[in-house]
Design an enzyme around this catalytic site. Structure first.
Site, mmCIF file in Angstrom:
data_model
loop_
_atom_site.group_PDB
_atom_site.id
_atom_site.type_symbol
_atom_site.label_atom_id
_atom_site.label_comp_id
_atom_site.label_asym_id
_atom_site.label_seq_id
_atom_site.Cartn_x
_atom_site.Cartn_y
_atom_site.Cartn_z
ATOM 1 N N SER A 291 0.974 -1.034 -0.089
ATOM 2 C CA SER A 291 -0.109 -0.097 0.046
ATOM 3 C C SER A 291 0.677 1.282 0.146
ATOM 4 O O SER A 291 0.688 2.331 -0.760
ATOM 5 C CB SER A 291 -0.884 -0.023 1.304
ATOM 6 O OG SER A 291 -1.642 -1.034 1.160
ATOM 7 N N PHE B 123 -2.565 10.574 -0.527
ATOM 8 C CA PHE B 123 -3.737 11.105 -1.441
ATOM 9 C C PHE B 123 -5.056 11.068 -0.874
ATOM 10 O O PHE B 123 -5.601 10.206 -0.183
ATOM 11 C CB PHE B 123 -3.798 9.735 -2.594
ATOM 12 C CG PHE B 123 -5.028 9.987 -3.448
ATOM 13 C CD1 PHE B 123 -4.683 10.349 -4.797
ATOM 14 C CD2 PHE B 123 -6.085 9.183 -3.538
ATOM 15 C CE1 PHE B 123 -5.491 10.410 -5.874
ATOM 16 C CE2 PHE B 123 -6.885 9.085 -4.448
ATOM 17 C CZ PHE B 123 -6.842 9.805 -5.625
ATOM 18 N N LEU C 90 -6.878 6.509 -9.599
ATOM 19 C CA LEU C 90 -7.174 5.164 -8.921
ATOM 20 C C LEU C 90 -7.292 3.996 -10.101
ATOM 21 O O LEU C 90 -6.832 2.944 -9.491
ATOM 22 C CB LEU C 90 -8.831 5.296 -8.540
ATOM 23 C CG LEU C 90 -9.042 6.316 -7.288
ATOM 24 C CD1 LEU C 90 -10.241 6.245 -7.073
ATOM 25 C CD2 LEU C 90 -8.210 5.672 -6.290
ATOM 26 N N ILE D 242 -6.839 7.693 5.094
ATOM 27 C CA ILE D 242 -6.030 8.336 4.308
ATOM 28 C C ILE D 242 -4.368 7.744 4.602
ATOM 29 O O ILE D 242 -4.075 7.965 5.479
ATOM 30 C CB ILE D 242 -5.702 9.834 4.168
ATOM 31 C CG1 ILE D 242 -7.164 10.466 3.824
ATOM 32 C CG2 ILE D 242 -4.602 10.437 3.199
ATOM 33 C CD1 ILE D 242 -7.596 9.934 2.597
ATOM 34 N N GLU E 211 -10.020 1.692 -2.384
ATOM 35 C CA GLU E 211 -10.025 1.893 -3.983
ATOM 36 C C GLU E 211 -11.116 1.120 -4.760
ATOM 37 O O GLU E 211 -11.081 0.670 -5.629
ATOM 38 C CB GLU E 211 -8.643 0.787 -4.493
ATOM 39 C CG GLU E 211 -7.445 1.610 -3.939
ATOM 40 C CD GLU E 211 -6.571 2.555 -4.794
ATOM 41 O OE1 GLU E 211 -6.997 2.734 -5.985
ATOM 42 O OE2 GLU E 211 -5.626 3.031 -4.231
ATOM 43 N N PRO F 284 -15.517 11.496 5.432
ATOM 44 C CA PRO F 284 -16.022 10.786 6.311
ATOM 45 C C PRO F 284 -17.534 10.541 5.901
ATOM 46 O O PRO F 284 -17.858 9.221 6.471
ATOM 47 C CB PRO F 284 -16.021 11.863 7.495
ATOM 48 C CG PRO F 284 -14.993 12.803 7.240
ATOM 49 C CD PRO F 284 -14.797 13.047 5.694
#
Ligand SMILES: Cc1cc2nc3c(=O)[nH]c(=O)nc-3n(C[C@H](O)[C@H](O)[C@H](O)COP(=O)(O)OP(=O)(O)OC[C@H]3O[C@@H](n4cnc5c(N)ncnc54)[C@H](O)[C@@H]3O)c2cc1C
Length: 387
Positions: free
Chosen positions: A95, A133, A243, A167, A367, A138
């Site tokens: 990640s 990114f 993405l 994040i 993602e 929320p």
């Protein structure tokens, strides 16, 4: 010759020499540097930041970018193999690399000015500048068009207000790529650590991706200069374009996690003697192991073809959705089954399956959730938008 249970279709023979070399280099890094420490990092909820200089030294940050920006111009299959071998170690390490490469360096490269590229990319490739990114908010990540974070022009600057949630790298980052609604639609801003009104708060109590930093970001009237706006994109296609890059890599990552789990289940199962024979002698266990090998093989073929399409400039976002959905589902199911084959021993981080299973709860969600990707494929095959 017996086949390799982790590569039953000899996918390796479809790779070029360069692709094999990249895979071997990252595999060695994972074996020697990640696997010895990652169980403890997960237990302690600690991202192993000390590995970042080595990750950078190996050229894994922004590896596909041109050399003048610190990259190595590697093809998409190489990038995929990097993700696969890193995630064989841990989804948290992969990640970190995905976010830095695909979600931060890519938008600066694709949407930034030449000045922004030269200012940020070489330092990011060297691991000296860390990025994050900020797209998810929320109130709900699956509907990013409903963005509340906003930026309003004020002379030569922009005033940024709002919040981002979940994040990756948030508290590590020197620079945040923040997507905000403006009068001209969604735009990207480079928000620098230390800018007045910008704060990051780490998310604790996570049971998943514990060896990764996850944060909430807050923007309280942050003054961002026009020079920090990404000039070459407007609208949702900006963040969605990033993405697509990251999700492509994510289709490869879970293959590595699943291979680690199958490997551990095979080793443990062959050594575990019950009823006077290894548990792998039982049909019920063999069915599970065979099914793991089958599903890993299908995932490998999907990602390799996706990579070849990407390198040919023909990859479509729907194809990425299908592979992200399939490969995350494949890996989480395999991790859970492997955990079961290990019995009670499977519940500790002495063995990898429970760690991978827990990590994959995030990977299947971030993602784009599994459902979101299913709906993308559904829209493609029916022509009807069911969102
Ligand atoms: C560890 C971690 C790291 C992350 N890193 C980042 C990051 O670096 N940057 C970033 O911007 N974001 C990041 N995310 C956020 C991630 O992308 C979101 O969590 C994800 O997009 C889902 O958004 P949500 O959590 O708000 O869930 P929601 O959008 O609230 O969804 C909740 C549920 O509703 C379902 N759902 C939504 N819409 C529909 C529909 N139309 N039909 C049927 N079901 C639907 C979803 O599938 C899900 O099951 C991260 C998340 C995690 C967990």
């Amino acid at each position: 010759m017996p086949l390799n249970p982790l590569d039953l279709y000899d996918i390796r023979s479809l790779l070029t020499e360069e692709e094999c070399a990249v895979q071997d280099t990252v595999a060695r890094f994972t074996d020697e540097r990640v696997l010895p420490i990652i169980g403890d990092c997960f237990d302690q909820g600690r991202f192993p930041k000390e590995l970042v200089p080595e990750i950078a030294e190996l050229g894994l940050l922004g590896s596909s970018l041109p050399e003048q920006y610190g990259g190595h111009g590697l093809n998409a299959v190489c990038y995929g193999l990097i993700c696969q071998e890193l995630e064989r170690g841990d989804s948290g390490i992969r990640s970190f690399v995905s976010v830095q490469s695909s979600l931060c360096m890519y938008p600066i490269y694709a949407y930034g000015s030449e000045e922004q590229r030269m200012r940020w990319l070489p330092g990011m490739a060297a691991g000296k500048t860390i990025g994050c990114f900020g797209l998810t908010e929320p109130h709900g990540g699956s509907d990013p068009a409903n963005m509340k974070t906003n930026a309003k022009r004020d002379g030569d600057d922009w005033i940024l207000n709002g919040a981002k949630m979940w994040i990756t790298n948030g508290n590590l980052a020197d620079i945040a790529i923040v997507w905000a609604m403006t009068d001209e639609g969604i735009q990207g801003f480079l928000v620098e650590k230390g800018m007045k009104g910008f704060t990051a708060q780490e998310v604790h109590k996570k049971m998943s991706l514990r060896a990764s930093v996850t944060s909430a970001l807050f923007f309280d009237a942050v003054r961002v200069p026009e020079a920090n706006r990404l000039p070459n994109v407007k609208g949702l296609k900006g963040p969605l374009g990033c993405l697509t890059q990251a999700r492509y890599g994510i289709t490869w990552g879970p293959i590595g996690a699943a291979q680690a789990c199958l490997s551990e289940a095979l080793k443990y199962g062959n050594e575990r003697i019950l009823f006077n024979r290894p548990i792998t002698s039982n049909q019920a266990v063999q069915l599970k192991l065979a099914d793991m090998a089958r599903r890993i093989t299908m995932a490998q073929l999907l990602s390799l073809q996706l990579g070849r399409l990407k390198d040919a400039g023909k990859m479509q976002p729907t194809q990425v959705s299908l592979a992200k959905w399939n490969n995350c589902r494949m890996a989480i199911d395999i991790a859970r089954e492997a955990r079961d084959i290990l019995g009670g021993a499977g519940i500790t981080t002495e063995h990898c399956p429970i760690r991978h299973a827990l990590n994959l709860e995030s990977v299947i969600t971030y993602e784009g959730t599994e459902t979101v990707h299913q709906l993308v494929v559904g829209r493609e095959v029916t022509g009807i938008n069911a969102f």
